[in-house]
Design an enzyme around this catalytic site. Structure first.
Site, PDB file in Angstrom:
ATOM      1  N   LYS A  30       0.836  -1.214   0.000  1.00 52.21           N
ATOM      2  CA  LYS A  30       0.000   0.000   0.000  1.00 52.21           C
ATOM      3  C   LYS A  30       0.864   1.255   0.000  1.00 52.21           C
ATOM      4  O   LYS A  30       0.600   2.196  -0.748  1.00 52.21           O
ATOM      5  CB  LYS A  30      -0.924  -0.042   1.226  1.00 52.21           C
ATOM      6  CG  LYS A  30      -1.907   1.091   1.304  1.00 52.21           C
ATOM      7  CD  LYS A  30      -3.166   0.695   2.044  1.00 52.21           C
ATOM      8  CE  LYS A  30      -2.971   0.595   3.542  1.00 52.21           C
ATOM      9  NZ  LYS A  30      -2.866   1.919   4.196  1.00 52.21           N
ATOM     10  N   ARG A  35       2.719   6.022  -3.310  1.00 53.49           N
ATOM     11  CA  ARG A  35       3.866   6.829  -3.754  1.00 53.49           C
ATOM     12  C   ARG A  35       4.088   6.711  -5.254  1.00 53.49           C
ATOM     13  O   ARG A  35       4.501   7.658  -5.922  1.00 53.49           O
ATOM     14  CB  ARG A  35       5.122   6.404  -2.979  1.00 53.49           C
ATOM     15  CG  ARG A  35       5.092   6.825  -1.501  1.00 53.49           C
ATOM     16  CD  ARG A  35       5.998   5.958  -0.665  1.00 53.49           C
ATOM     17  NE  ARG A  35       6.211   6.412   0.710  1.00 53.49           N
ATOM     18  CZ  ARG A  35       5.379   6.194   1.734  1.00 53.49           C
ATOM     19  NH1 ARG A  35       4.237   5.552   1.528  1.00 53.49           N
ATOM     20  NH2 ARG A  35       5.675   6.609   2.952  1.00 53.49           N
ATOM     21  N   ARG A 131      -8.896  11.980  12.378  1.00 55.79           N
ATOM     22  CA  ARG A 131      -7.452  11.766  12.547  1.00 55.79           C
ATOM     23  C   ARG A 131      -6.663  13.083  12.593  1.00 55.79           C
ATOM     24  O   ARG A 131      -6.985  14.034  11.877  1.00 55.79           O
ATOM     25  CB  ARG A 131      -6.924  10.862  11.434  1.00 55.79           C
ATOM     26  CG  ARG A 131      -7.590   9.494  11.531  1.00 55.79           C
ATOM     27  CD  ARG A 131      -7.003   8.506  10.583  1.00 55.79           C
ATOM     28  NE  ARG A 131      -5.635   8.150  10.954  1.00 55.79           N
ATOM     29  CZ  ARG A 131      -4.887   7.329  10.238  1.00 55.79           C
ATOM     30  NH1 ARG A 131      -5.358   6.813   9.127  1.00 55.79           N
ATOM     31  NH2 ARG A 131      -3.671   7.041  10.620  1.00 55.79           N
ATOM     32  N   GLN A 178       4.808   8.934   7.240  1.00 54.67           N
ATOM     33  CA  GLN A 178       3.862   9.777   6.507  1.00 54.67           C
ATOM     34  C   GLN A 178       4.265  11.243   6.612  1.00 54.67           C
ATOM     35  O   GLN A 178       4.238  11.976   5.622  1.00 54.67           O
ATOM     36  CB  GLN A 178       2.450   9.585   7.063  1.00 54.67           C
ATOM     37  CG  GLN A 178       1.911   8.189   6.799  1.00 54.67           C
ATOM     38  CD  GLN A 178       0.506   7.995   7.326  1.00 54.67           C
ATOM     39  OE1 GLN A 178      -0.029   8.842   8.045  1.00 54.67           O
ATOM     40  NE2 GLN A 178      -0.098   6.880   6.974  1.00 54.67           N
ATOM     41  N   ASP A 328       1.931  -1.272  11.862  1.00 55.78           N
ATOM     42  CA  ASP A 328       0.603  -1.746  11.455  1.00 55.78           C
ATOM     43  C   ASP A 328       0.352  -3.196  11.858  1.00 55.78           C
ATOM     44  O   ASP A 328      -0.739  -3.721  11.615  1.00 55.78           O
ATOM     45  CB  ASP A 328       0.438  -1.596   9.935  1.00 55.78           C
ATOM     46  CG  ASP A 328       0.381  -0.137   9.531  1.00 55.78           C
ATOM     47  OD1 ASP A 328      -0.023   0.698  10.358  1.00 55.78           O
ATOM     48  OD2 ASP A 328       0.758   0.177   8.387  1.00 55.78           O
ATOM     49  N   ARG A 359      -6.420   1.608  17.862  1.00 55.81           N
ATOM     50  CA  ARG A 359      -6.174   0.163  17.747  1.00 55.81           C
ATOM     51  C   ARG A 359      -5.780  -0.485  19.071  1.00 55.81           C
ATOM     52  O   ARG A 359      -6.041  -1.671  19.271  1.00 55.81           O
ATOM     53  CB  ARG A 359      -5.091  -0.110  16.693  1.00 55.81           C
ATOM     54  CG  ARG A 359      -5.590   0.144  15.298  1.00 55.81           C
ATOM     55  CD  ARG A 359      -4.570  -0.164  14.231  1.00 55.81           C
ATOM     56  NE  ARG A 359      -5.172   0.019  12.919  1.00 55.81           N
ATOM     57  CZ  ARG A 359      -4.496   0.132  11.785  1.00 55.81           C
ATOM     58  NH1 ARG A 359      -3.174   0.080  11.799  1.00 55.81           N
ATOM     59  NH2 ARG A 359      -5.125   0.278  10.641  1.00 55.81           N
ATOM     60  N   ARG A 403      -7.458  -3.387   9.791  1.00 51.94           N
ATOM     61  CA  ARG A 403      -6.508  -4.339  10.398  1.00 51.94           C
ATOM     62  C   ARG A 403      -7.096  -5.082  11.606  1.00 51.94           C
ATOM     63  O   ARG A 403      -6.981  -6.304  11.676  1.00 51.94           O
ATOM     64  CB  ARG A 403      -5.173  -3.672  10.685  1.00 51.94           C
ATOM     65  CG  ARG A 403      -4.515  -3.175   9.376  1.00 51.94           C
ATOM     66  CD  ARG A 403      -3.039  -2.941   9.455  1.00 51.94           C
ATOM     67  NE  ARG A 403      -2.609  -2.099   8.339  1.00 51.94           N
ATOM     68  CZ  ARG A 403      -2.371  -2.519   7.095  1.00 51.94           C
ATOM     69  NH1 ARG A 403      -2.479  -3.798   6.795  1.00 51.94           N
ATOM     70  NH2 ARG A 403      -2.011  -1.674   6.144  1.00 51.94           N
TER      71      ARG A 403
HETATM   72  C1  S3P Z   1       2.675   4.576   6.206  1.00 47.38           C
HETATM   73  C2  S3P Z   1       3.245   4.861   7.401  1.00 47.38           C
HETATM   74  C3  S3P Z   1       2.682   4.441   8.703  1.00 47.38           C
HETATM   75  C4  S3P Z   1       1.654   3.330   8.554  1.00 47.38           C
HETATM   76  C5  S3P Z   1       0.724   3.567   7.411  1.00 47.38           C
HETATM   77  C6  S3P Z   1       1.480   3.709   6.108  1.00 47.38           C
HETATM   78  C7  S3P Z   1       3.279   5.102   4.970  1.00 47.38           C
HETATM   79  O1  S3P Z   1       2.061   5.550   9.305  1.00 47.38           O
HETATM   80  O2  S3P Z   1       0.924   3.177   9.750  1.00 47.38           O
HETATM   81  O3  S3P Z   1      -0.185   2.473   7.287  1.00 47.38           O
HETATM   82  O4  S3P Z   1       2.927   4.646   3.864  1.00 47.38           O
HETATM   83  O5  S3P Z   1       4.133   5.994   5.078  1.00 47.38           O
HETATM   84  P1  S3P Z   1       2.936   6.596  10.179  1.00 47.38           P
HETATM   85  O6  S3P Z   1       4.057   6.979   9.335  1.00 47.38           O
HETATM   86  O7  S3P Z   1       2.057   7.770  10.463  1.00 47.38           O
HETATM   87  O8  S3P Z   1       3.308   5.844  11.425  1.00 47.38           O
END
Ligand code: S3P
Length: 450
Positions: A30, A35, A131, A178, A328, A359, A403
């Site tokens: 994912k 990206r 969020r 992220q 995750d 979670r 999840r």
């Molecule tokens: C992700 C980073 C994670 C993860 C999310 C996907 C990403 O989040 O929990 O499912 O693709 O960069 P965080 O970076 O906020 O921890």
């Protein structure tokens, strides 16, 4: 994009009495899929994306990119192709971007649009609208963008981008790939060098992909942490991307094979990026029979096949510094821990409270309902297994979160009584083929008739 509200789809786990067996592949990663669509839209020339995850979250990003003028199309051969417009080539979206359940899509796109002189509106489902986004808005404001959001920085929100973005050096207050990626994507259309310092390393797909596309990106270990510096406004060129199987999706069939007696399963072509394999490390410490075969590098990412066999497991302590590499995977680890003998302590889990749902709370409540000895703290979870199957038999509310939904279905496979989840539809966000794939290797997950 109009959002159709589908009816809840309750699912019943059934019992996988004959073992989980076979050779499978799980859908594409994912993180890499989001990206790919974004970077493909900015690279000059054609980007081919093989194995894109066609789950709801990623399809929302595909639609958002179309509204921003950087569409990728799915060919009849299943390959997605983007004709990039070059850095600086996005246009203002004439509609609100509705990212559904996708936090990654939202946060990365907020960064992507921040360094353009345009206004972009974001919204999503009830989970996304709860969020926190200030973690992304704060650094983007330092770069010159404005963000107008609901209280607590929550969507719906608008990013008012800037035509004169400033490069920043930003130390991440939370370990988040992220947030790191949002800043780097804003840095793409910013003159000068944008630097993100992460005290704890997180998944580095953005860095690997930016380099693969030809951007100038330097990673250094400093005393403050891992510093990633991107030189803005590079000319990046289209390339072929091969998306590996998502290790976060592979976690569910892995768990099923570990907890159901008589299981032996191979999952081919799983992404094994070192920042994503905390769960495998932990399971090996618990005594799991998992072998990595056919390890190789594909399009810049480490991949391999995983062979998993059922066997006895023992509880372990998972240290907080491992959290970013398995963030995750705690819901499914807590389910596996319910089958292990002894206590599994999971520490440093504060971030789990702000995922698609809380979670930590959801797993503690659901495990308790399934007869598991569990306790939670603000940022930790402890599960005491007996080495025997838990009672199960509960109906679990999944709160729009894929999840925990998949985790509780796996718990039910070998529990004394199967488990029902109130809604399986969130699973489509990341693993749309979950039920068919699992049923193909020995489970009998089915719609629960009311
Ligand atoms: C992700 C980073 C994670 C993860 C999310 C996907 C990403 O989040 O929990 O499912 O693709 O960069 P965080 O970076 O906020 O921890």
């Amino acid at each position: 994009m109009s959002k159709t509200q589908s009816l809840p789809r309750p699912l019943h786990s059934g019992t996988a009495s004959k073992g989980i067996k076979g050779r499978i592949r799980v859908p594409g990663d994912k993180s890499i899929s989001h990206r790919s669509l974004m970077l493909g839209a900015l690279a000059l020339g054609e980007t081919e994306i093989h194995g894109l995850l066609e789950g709801e979250d990623v399809l929302r990003t595909a639609e958002a990119m179309r509204l921003l003028g950087g569409a990728a199309e799915r060919g009849e051969d299943g390959v997605w192709r983007a004709r990039g417009r070059g850095i600086g080539g996005l246009r203002e979206a004439a509609e609100v971007l509705d990212l559904g359940n996708a936090g990654t899509g939202t946060r990365l796109l907020m960064g992507l649009v921040a360094a353009y002189p345009m206004v972009t509106f974001f919204t999503g489902d009830a989970s996304l609208r709860s969020r926190p986004m200030a973690r992304v808005s704060d650094p983007l404001k330092l770069m010159g963008a404005q963000v107008i959001a609901r209280q607590g920085g929550r969507p719906p929100l608008a990013v008012i981008g800037t035509k004169d973005p400033l490069p920043i050096t930003y130390k991440l207050p939370v370990a988040s790939a992220q947030v790191k990626s949002a800043i780097l994507l804003a840095g793409l259309n910013t003159p000068g060098v944008t630097t993100v310092i992460e005290p704890e390393p997180t998944r580095d797909h953005t860095e690997l992909m930016l380099k693969g596309f030809g951007a100038k990106l330097v990673v250094e270990q400093t005393k403050e942490g891992r510093a990633v510096s991107l030189t803005g406004q590079p000319e990046i060129t289209g390339r072929k991307i091969v998306v590996p199987g998502d290790p976060s999706s592979a976690a569910f069939p892995i768990a099923a094979a570990l907890v159901v007696q008589g299981s032996e399963l191979t999952i081919e072509n799983v992404g094994l990026n070192p920042h994503r394999i905390g769960l495998i490390e932990t399971l090996l410490e618990m005594g799991a029979d998992i072998r990595i075969e056919n390890e190789r590098i594909e399009a810049g990412e480490r991949v391999g096949d995983l062979r998993v066999k059922h066997g006895a497991l023992r509880g372990v302590t998972v240290p907080p510094e491992r959290a970013p590499s398995m963030i995750d995977e705690y819901p499914i680890l807590s389910v596996i821990a319910a089958y292990a003998e002894g206590e599994t302590r999971m520490l440093g889990l504060g971030e789990l409270r702000v995922k698609e749902s809380d979670r930590l709370g959801a797993m503690a409540r659901g495990l308790k309902a399934c007869g598991v000895d569990v306790s939670e703290g603000p940022d930790w979870l402890s599960v005491k297994g007996t080495g025997k199957p838990p009672a199960g038999g509960a109906e679990i509310a999944v709160n729009l979160d894929h999840r925990p939904a998949m985790s509780f279905l796996v718990l039910g496979l070998a529990a004394r009584k199967p488990v029902t989840i109130d809604d399986g539809s969130p699973i489509d966000t990341s693993f749309p083929t979950f039920v068919d794939l699992m049923n193909g290797i020995g489970t009998g997950i089915r719609l629960q008739n009311r």
